[in-house]
Structure formats: C-alpha cells, structure tokens
Scaffold this motif. Structure first.
Motif: not given
Length: 271
Positions: A249-263
């Motif tokens: 399981l992988y969870n983005p660090v908070p500052e990268h969550a928006e980048r993941l959502d966009r991707l």
C-alpha cells in the motif's frame, strides 16, 4: 503456555480422530479406544515406537523438522496443524506452500478501493498478482509487467521513474537474495537469478557480489514525467489467507497528494 503438555494432548487428539481405513491400514481387532495406535503412527512416520511414545508423552526429546513433517503426514495434519506441531516442539514454523489460485475478488476490490493511491499484491517470487490503476500509472506497471524484479531491470521506463536507479537496484537485489535464503527448498529463486543474469548485465554484476539487504523505512520516491516528484509512505502487509503473498500500500506525503490526484485524473481522462 507449557508447550510439552500441550504437545502431548495435541498429538493424542490428532491420532484419535483417525481410523485405520483413513491411512490404508487394516482395522484389526480388540481396539479399546478410537483412532490409531501409537505404534501405527510410528510405522507410518518411519520412527521408533518408543521415541514416538516419548514425544506424545511430552518428554523433553529432540526432533528434526524432517521427522516432524513425517509425523504430520502420518497424522494427516493440515498446514495450520503442521505449523502448530513445529511451534509446540520449539522449532521454527515451517514455510508454507505458495498459494496456486487467483487473487480473491474481495482483495481485488480492496486494492481498487485504495484509489487514487497505488496498491498491488505480489507473491514470494515478486510476481504481480493484482494491481490497481494507480499502481499502473504511477509505477509504470501493467499487464506486461509480470514480475517486479524483472520489470525493474528490463523495462526502460523504470530508469526514468526511479530516482537513483543504481542505488535502488543494489537494494532490490540484496533484498531478493535475503528473501531467497528463507526458502532453501524453492528452486524458483535460483531460476529467476539465472534468467535475469542472462538478460541484464547490471543484475548479474550485483547478484555476483552476494550482498544482502534489509527493508528500509517505508518511503518510495518516483519521478513521473507528467507531474514531477512523488514521495510515498509505504506499508507492506502479509495476506494471511495467502502464505507468502504481500499487499503493498502506498500513501502520498501530504505535500504530494494533489500531484497524485492530478496524475490519476489525467490518466483517467487524457482530454
């Protein structure tokens, strides 16, 4: 728990539930108690009658893993019972046989429900058994990525996605060698090493060093061409119903969550 009395009761109850017909023995006569006799179990397991009697009495005697496996076969123990027998005698629990069946629908639904975060299931040989869409998009794995280790060394996309590829390669090979040592009776690890050495000079050179590694703190970095750097906190969980299989399981660090959502959004709808 005092293991010796528990061992004695465990063996006695496993013996009592069997009948001679269950193990291919004639029923005989003058049976005063149900189940097999101690001497019958000893014969089936290929051990001495006195030694087996002492074991069932809970005496402090030694037993090798091979002998315990022979007793497990004689008593028709299931995998959980075989493991319990080893534990009660003070030996390390035996390695469970790998599961040869597709991933359950409930497990696939779980990793799909982990979206937009990546998740996948691998077996003891690092074969991908199930992935969600985010794992495919973020890590470059897909239907052609049958194995995590093969993909890392043979898929050119990995050299773009993985920062410090060479350092990660050394770590992966060290982990694979350490894990292979846990399964000395499994020839597949050596076969994989030979196959990869034939197609990857980098793997062959690292494998020849005989270096081993331990898992590092749960962080995984990815440099994705579409959104830049992504850093994930990772968790690895054993799947109890599938010995040897692991849920990643992988969870983005908070500052990268928006980048993941966009991707993930762009991957779902490129337009």
């Amino acid at each position: 728990m005092n293991r010796r009395p528990e061992l004695a009761e465990f063996l006695r109850t496993r013996r009592a539930r069997l009948h001679p017909d269950d193990v291919g023995l004639p029923p005989g006569s003058r049976r005063r108690t149900p189940g097999l006799r101690r001497e019958e179990v000893a014969v089936l397991a290929g051990v001495g009658v006195s030694w087996y009697t002492w074991l069932e009495q809970g005496r402090d005697i030694g037993a090798s893993p091979q002998v315990l496996d022979a007793i497990a076969r004689a008593l028709r123990l299931n995998p959980a019972e075989r493991r319990h027998l080893h534990v009660l005698t003070g030996l390390p629990a035996p390695t469970a046989e790998p599961v040869d069946r597709p991933v359950e629908a409930s497990l696939q639904r779980f990793i799909d429900g982990w979206l937009p975060r990546p998740a996948y299931v691998i077996d003891r040989h690092w074969n991908f058994l199930a992935l969600n869409r985010a794992a495919e998009v973020v890590f470059g794995h897909g239907v052609d990525s049958r194995n995590c280790l093969y993909s890392f060394f043979t898929d050119v996309r990995q050299r773009v996605l993985v920062p410090e590829w060479s350092a990660n390669a050394r770590q992966l090979v060290g982990l694979f060698r350490a894990e292979a040592a846990l399964f000395p009776g499994d020839p597949r690890f050596a076969e994989m090493a030979d196959d990869l050495s034939a197609v990857s000079e980098e793997f062959a050179a690292l494998w020849a060093t005989h270096d081993v590694a331990a898992p590092e703190p749960g962080l995984k970095a990815v440099h994705h061409p579409a959104v830049g750097d992504l850093l994930f906190e990772t968790v690895t969980l054993d799947v109890p119903s599938r010995p040897g299989d692991r849920l990643m399981l992988y969870n983005p660090v908070p500052e990268h969550a928006e980048r993941l959502d966009r991707l993930i959004l762009v991957a779902a709808d490129p337009g």
